[in-house]
Design an enzyme around this catalytic site. Structure first.
Site, PDB file in Angstrom:
ATOM      1  N   ASP A  79      38.974  37.459  38.464  1.00 45.81           N
ATOM      2  CA  ASP A  79      39.475  36.480  39.426  1.00 45.81           C
ATOM      3  C   ASP A  79      39.883  37.142  40.732  1.00 45.81           C
ATOM      4  O   ASP A  79      40.093  38.351  40.804  1.00 45.81           O
ATOM      5  CB  ASP A  79      40.648  35.693  38.843  1.00 45.81           C
ATOM      6  CG  ASP A  79      41.841  36.569  38.496  1.00 45.81           C
ATOM      7  OD1 ASP A  79      41.627  37.677  37.965  1.00 45.81           O
ATOM      8  OD2 ASP A  79      42.981  36.148  38.741  1.00 45.81           O
ATOM      9  N   GLU A 146      44.345  37.436  36.400  1.00 45.10           N
ATOM     10  CA  GLU A 146      45.229  38.569  36.708  1.00 45.10           C
ATOM     11  C   GLU A 146      46.084  38.276  37.920  1.00 45.10           C
ATOM     12  O   GLU A 146      47.258  38.683  37.993  1.00 45.10           O
ATOM     13  CB  GLU A 146      44.388  39.830  36.946  1.00 45.10           C
ATOM     14  CG  GLU A 146      45.208  41.124  37.065  1.00 45.10           C
ATOM     15  CD  GLU A 146      45.667  41.436  38.480  1.00 45.10           C
ATOM     16  OE1 GLU A 146      46.475  42.379  38.643  1.00 45.10           O
ATOM     17  OE2 GLU A 146      45.229  40.749  39.435  1.00 45.10           O
TER      18      GLU A 146
END
Length: 488
Positions: A79, A146
């Site tokens: 991400d 994350e």
């Protein structure tokens, strides 16, 4: 050599970086990139595991001669932080990033680049696709979320992993070896709104703070950059002291882990006070220009008639509690490390404020490399919320990564760097949150380091990565994998 995008993508790392830049991958929207990784592995007959959180594990056997070398986990996250300049037309849910080369740097166009952590994915894919790189058995672990919660790493089933060594590729400084990081937690304070009617002699105006640099709340928190939410709070409190200024909306920031660059408030102003407030805003512009002349010289405050109208405003009690929240919720460095010069030990970032029909929400990111201090700062946040009668949510709690002076993989990277470059690599710790702490807590005895190329202004639309540094770091990375056979 790589002076345009076409030539740059002839390099395997940037070929794959360009490919994944076509796939939206904001936090919480990772299914597309997760499926891409699965298909990539399947097309190459590699073992692949995709879990319910869309984490992906890809395994590749050791090359000849490395069968007895310990298995290595190569880890990063899929991400990215999605920020864009105001007025930029870009839908992070579906639009590809528009890459561009400027000198020796790679940028996106008016959006975040996603080198944090697309570089890790690109390294992993280039390594998995290569047939001429010597290496031990590999377990590529690419996680989700994350940048928001670390829930991806927390959800990984480590019983599916055999690796004893972890190489994380989520650092942002070439020539430096990361061996420790902070833990963190997200704090969400929700202030209930009591609304009141407005009078006919009042009109809606918008006050905006903009032009700040922002940045990563771990990496840049010590640079004393302005926080648009906190600055706007100072302006609003001053105005409410001398004028009949009621709040209708308060919004700013996008992510809890990004120092907010912009914030705005819609306020009710009496027509006979507009001129005086305009002059007061000019005074605040001068004040902030002086205060932030080194860190944020581009700061500006705008005051103009609002394009939107709202039928009600915050009650006096809600306004007072809003201002108290803006004043009391901590932002900035809480304490410096006494063991490592220049390292922030603990901090808090008030990253987001938003208004709904029922509440004002304040979102902060607390970080510390000392667990007990992180706990203390959470208790402080709870006390503020209790004082103001607010609900509070504590989530996204992830552990710190403690320094291991006896780390063998640290020694390996130190030796290979000196062999390759004839000088010492700099061993560092950072205040940012790194997933290494999660995996070390889940896998007892795991030996970890983190590397990465030079990146700049991550989590902002000005994010860019050095092309020579990315290639240099890649070559150091694969050289170290090759040397593992002789070291272990």
């Amino acid at each position: 050599m790589y002076n345009n995008l076409e030539t740059l993508t002839s390099h395997p790392v940037f070929h794959y970086f360009a490919e994944i830049s076509n796939i939206p991958r904001g936090s919480g929207n990772e299914k597309g990139i997760s499926d891409y990784l699965v298909h990539f592995a399947q097309d190459r007959n590699l073992e692949v595991i995709q879990d319910e959180s869309w984490n992906v594990i890809i395994k590749k056997a050791a090359t000849a001669g490395y069968e007895n070398t310990p298995t290595v986990i190569i880890q990063g996250h899929m991400d990215m932080v999605c920020e864009k300049n105001k007025g930029t037309i870009h839908d992070f849910e579906k639009d590809p990033l528009q890459l561009r080369v400027i000198g020796e740097m790679l940028y996106a166009t008016d959006t975040t680049l996603g080198a944090d952590n697309g570089i890790a994915i690109a390294y992993a894919l280039a390594l998995l696709d290569a047939n001429d790189i010597e290496h031990p058995a590999l377990e590529i672990v690419i996680t989700t979320e994350e940048e928001t919660t670390m829930n991806g790493a927390l959800a990984v089933d480590v019983t599916q992993l055999e690796g004893e060594i972890l190489i994380n590729i989520d650092s942002e400084e070439d020539g430096k070896l990361l061996v420790s990081s902070a833990g963190g937690v997200r704090v969400v304070q929700k202030l209930p709104i009591v609304w009141q009617d407005i009078s006919e002699d009042e009109a809606s105006y918008c006050i905006s703070v903009k032009g700040l640099k922002g940045g990563h709340s771990g990496i840049e928190i010590d640079k004393e950059r302005g926080n648009s939410i906190k600055l706007l709070g100072r302006v609003l409190q001053d105005l409410s002291t001398d004028f009949s200024c009621s709040i209708q909306q308060l919004n700013g920031g996008l992510k809890s882990n990004a120092i907010p660059r912009e914030a705005d408030a819609t306020v009710l102003i009496r027509s006979d006070e507009v001129k005086k407030i305009t002059e007061r805003i000019k005074e605040w512009n001068s004040i902030f220009k002086t205060e932030l002349q080194s860190s944020d010289p581009g700061i500006s405050i705008e005051f103009k008639k609002s394009e939107n109208t709202f039928p009600k405003a915050f009650s006096k009690e809600t306004v007072d509690k809003t201002f108290t929240s803006l004043l009391l919720i901590p932002h900035g460095v809480h304490g410096m490390s006494m063991g490592i010069d220049g390292l922030v030990e603990s901090s808090s970032n008030l990253g987001v404020v938003s208004t709904t029909d029922s509440e004002v929400t304040f979102v902060s990111e607390i970080r510390s490399s000392v667990k007990s201090i992180k706990t203390y700062m959470v208790h402080q946040a709870k006390s503020i919320a209790q004082l103001l009668g607010c609900d509070i949510i504590i989530d996204s709690d992830y552990p710190e990564w403690p320094y291991n002076p006896d780390s063998k993989v640290k020694q390996l990277f130190e030796e290979t760097y000196k062999e390759k470059y004839g000088k010492e690599i700099e061993v560092i710790a950072v205040h940012a949150g790194i997933e290494c702490g999660v995996f070390i807590e889940k896998i007892p005895g795991l030996d970890a380091v983190s590397i990465g190329p030079d990146m700049f202004l991550v989590h902002t639309p000005e994010e860019h990565v050095s092309i020579p540094s990315t290639i240099n770091n890649w070559e150091f990375f694969i050289y170290t994998l090759k040397r593992m056979k002789d070291f272990y």
